[in-house]
Scaffold this active site. Structure first.
Site, PDB file in Angstrom:
ATOM      1  N   SER A 240      12.055  16.525  45.734  1.00  0.00           N
ATOM      2  CA  SER A 240      11.956  17.865  45.180  1.00  0.00           C
ATOM      3  C   SER A 240      13.239  18.631  45.473  1.00  0.00           C
ATOM      4  O   SER A 240      14.139  18.119  46.142  1.00  0.00           O
ATOM      5  CB  SER A 240      10.774  18.606  45.809  1.00  0.00           C
ATOM      6  OG  SER A 240      11.110  18.982  47.131  1.00  0.00           O
ATOM      7  N   LYS A 241      13.292  19.862  44.981  1.00  0.00           N
ATOM      8  CA  LYS A 241      14.485  20.715  45.153  1.00  0.00           C
ATOM      9  C   LYS A 241      14.901  20.797  46.612  1.00  0.00           C
ATOM     10  O   LYS A 241      16.072  20.889  46.939  1.00  0.00           O
ATOM     11  CB  LYS A 241      14.187  22.116  44.635  1.00  0.00           C
ATOM     12  CG  LYS A 241      14.237  22.215  43.128  1.00  0.00           C
ATOM     13  CD  LYS A 241      14.773  23.588  42.697  1.00  0.00           C
ATOM     14  CE  LYS A 241      14.921  23.677  41.200  1.00  0.00           C
ATOM     15  NZ  LYS A 241      13.674  24.083  40.526  1.00  0.00           N
ATOM     16  N   ARG A 242      13.902  20.790  47.464  1.00  0.00           N
ATOM     17  CA  ARG A 242      14.152  20.876  48.898  1.00  0.00           C
ATOM     18  C   ARG A 242      15.148  19.794  49.380  1.00  0.00           C
ATOM     19  O   ARG A 242      15.918  20.002  50.298  1.00  0.00           O
ATOM     20  CB  ARG A 242      12.825  20.619  49.618  1.00  0.00           C
ATOM     21  CG  ARG A 242      12.423  21.569  50.662  1.00  0.00           C
ATOM     22  CD  ARG A 242      10.953  21.390  51.050  1.00  0.00           C
ATOM     23  NE  ARG A 242      10.240  20.312  50.419  1.00  0.00           N
ATOM     24  CZ  ARG A 242      10.071  19.098  50.929  1.00  0.00           C
ATOM     25  NH1 ARG A 242      10.611  18.798  52.085  1.00  0.00           N
ATOM     26  NH2 ARG A 242       9.371  18.185  50.287  1.00  0.00           N
TER      27      ARG A 242
END
Ligand code: GLU
Length: 465
Positions: A240-242
């Site tokens: 994910s973006k994380r």
């Protein structure tokens, strides 16, 4: 068996996701290795989420990664009339029906079902309703799903996956405004494009159980399905973006060679024995659906870097210059003057050693990419004290007559160092500062040989003052 046809079918809703790139790679390898076709379809049916910029990002990503596709990219949206035609064919076959239920009725159905602890799967009362009972009102077209028995997807990666038909709802094919839904569009397009193998993320496995019903109802042959586990981040959670760097272009801009990216992406979820580093030709030779693992692969930057370094080292010098020029172009740098390009090729042998990315290689090549007069950085400037400048001055006439081979230059430096009762190591700092304006550079001899006599002497004279 007939010709293999695979496809990548990204939705243009942002950047080109690294997972999409991996799916594209698997489809590309599978088709190319079998003399088949690899197609690109842009799934732009959802108009509110699709953008032309995202389509461009996909086309750019495909090009950078070298995933050449056969024919033109297909726009799913442009096939809308054909999708509707199939929905009407299903209606005519009595495999689909018009449902006149309103939003409120469906919501009320769900509420009651919930209150009574029954399944909230909507069961339309219009299934099987005779045409003369149809009101003159808006309707959606729903597929008549089987309600008994089970649907088995014989997946090339997941094995046989069973879905009880009781869990399938009569999915909508056409909305009340007559527009087709995505689930219908995918099937019609895959059929029309002759797709034989659907290799995609396993987030679509549930969709497959519903999509095959359309194939069955139309009497079309079902493609081979291969649902590949999604990519996870280093922490084991879904990427994910994380985790950063989700878009393919970010990897291009970080300076990883496309060949390294292909190699790395191939290893994300697929394996061939213990092989880690391999070429495209080997990957095409080896790639098969049986080598795809059932558990999610974890993204590992260290491994990518390591493979990247190996690919850089293995690329022939002239090809590497070409790649680096493209990288510079893509990241907004001006084209290299011919003289610098020539020197880059001449110096490539030492530059590519241990460089894990193009920026790392270019950093080492700073002595080539700079031009006189060179202003040394702070650290380098410190090594240009009076004593060392004196030595540099003394060196110049000797360089003038040197035969300019590595051996003779090494011997010359050893003599000069000895004459000053010091080691060559003490001379190296001032020479690095003079030739590159830096304290960390490739070997002094590599630089001299690449720069040539005139430029070397001119830089040393500049620094000697
Ligand atoms: N458009 C879908 C996606 O981007 C892919 C659909 C498919 O491969 O069938 O995830």
């Amino acid at each position: 068996m007939s010709q293999v046809i695979t496809r990548i079918a990204p939705s243009p809703t942002g950047f080109m996701h690294i997972g999409t790139a991996r799916t594209a790679l698997f489809n590309w390898l599978y088709a190319r290795a079998r003399g088949g076709k690899f197609l690109l379809r842009i799934e732009d049916t959802d108009r509110s989420r699709s953008t032309p910029e995202a389509t461009q990002a996909i086309l750019g990503g495909m090009e950078w990664l070298g995933f050449d596709y056969d024919g033109e990219a297909v726009s799913q949206f442009e096939q809308a009339a054909r999708h509707a035609e199939v929905a009407h064919a299903l209606l005519a076959k009595d495999a689909a029906y018009k449902c006149f239920a309103t939003q409120e009725e469906i919501a009320a159905f769900r509420e009651t079902a919930k209150a009574e602890g029954r399944s909230t799967l909507y069961r339309s009362p219009w299934r099987g309703a005779p045409a003369d009972t149809h009101p003159d009102a808006p309707y959606v077209v729903r597929l008549k799903m089987p309600r008994e028995g089970e649907t088995i997807i014989d997946d090339a990666v997941q094995g046989a996956v069973t879905f009880p038909n009781a869990n399938l709802d009569d999915m909508i094919l056409l909305r009340s405004d007559g527009t087709p839904v995505y689930m219908l569009a995918v099937v019609v397009d895959d059929h029309d494009m002759g797709v034989t193998h659907v290799i995609r993320g396993d987030d679509h496995l549930n969709n497959a159980a519903r999509q095959v019903q359309i194939y069955h109802a139309m009497g079309w042959s079902v493609p081979v399905y291969a649902h590949i586990p999604l990519i996870h981040g280093p922490d084991g959670k879904k990427l994910s973006k994380r985790h950063g760097a989700l878009g393919v272009e970010e990897y291009r801009d970080m300076g990883y060679p496309a060949a390294a990216m292909r190699n790395y992406l191939a290893r994300l979820g697929w394996s061939h024995g213990d092989d880690e580093f391999f070429s495209d030709a080997q990957a095409q030779d080896w790639f098969d659906l049986s080598g795809i693992g059932k558990s999610p692969a974890r993204f590992d930057f260290k491994k990518l870097e390591n493979l990247s370094g190996q690919h850089i080292a293995a690329t022939p010098d002239a090809a590497l210059l070409h790649e680096i020029s493209s990288f510079r172009g893509a990241t907004g740098s001006a084209p290299l003057p011919q003289a610098q390009a020539d020197m880059l090729v001449a110096g490539m042998g030492s530059l590519k050693e241990r460089a894990k990315t193009y920026p790392e290689l270019l950093e080492k090549a700073a002595y080539i990419l700079t031009s006189r007069p060179i202003t040394p950085d702070e650290k380098a400037a410190k090594s240009l004290d009076d004593v060392s400048r004196g030595i540099l001055r003394e060196l110049t006439p000797q360089l003038q007559t040197d035969s300019w081979t590595r051996e003779s230059l090494e011997a010359l430096m050893a003599r000069v160092a000895e004459a000053h009762d010091t080691k060559f190591g003490k001379l190296a700092g001032p020479l690095r500062a003079a030739l590159a304006g830096r304290s960390v550079t490739p070997s002094v001899f590599d630089m001299m040989l690449v720069l040539g006599r005139d430029e070397t002497i001119a830089r040393i004279s500049d620094a000697a003052g």
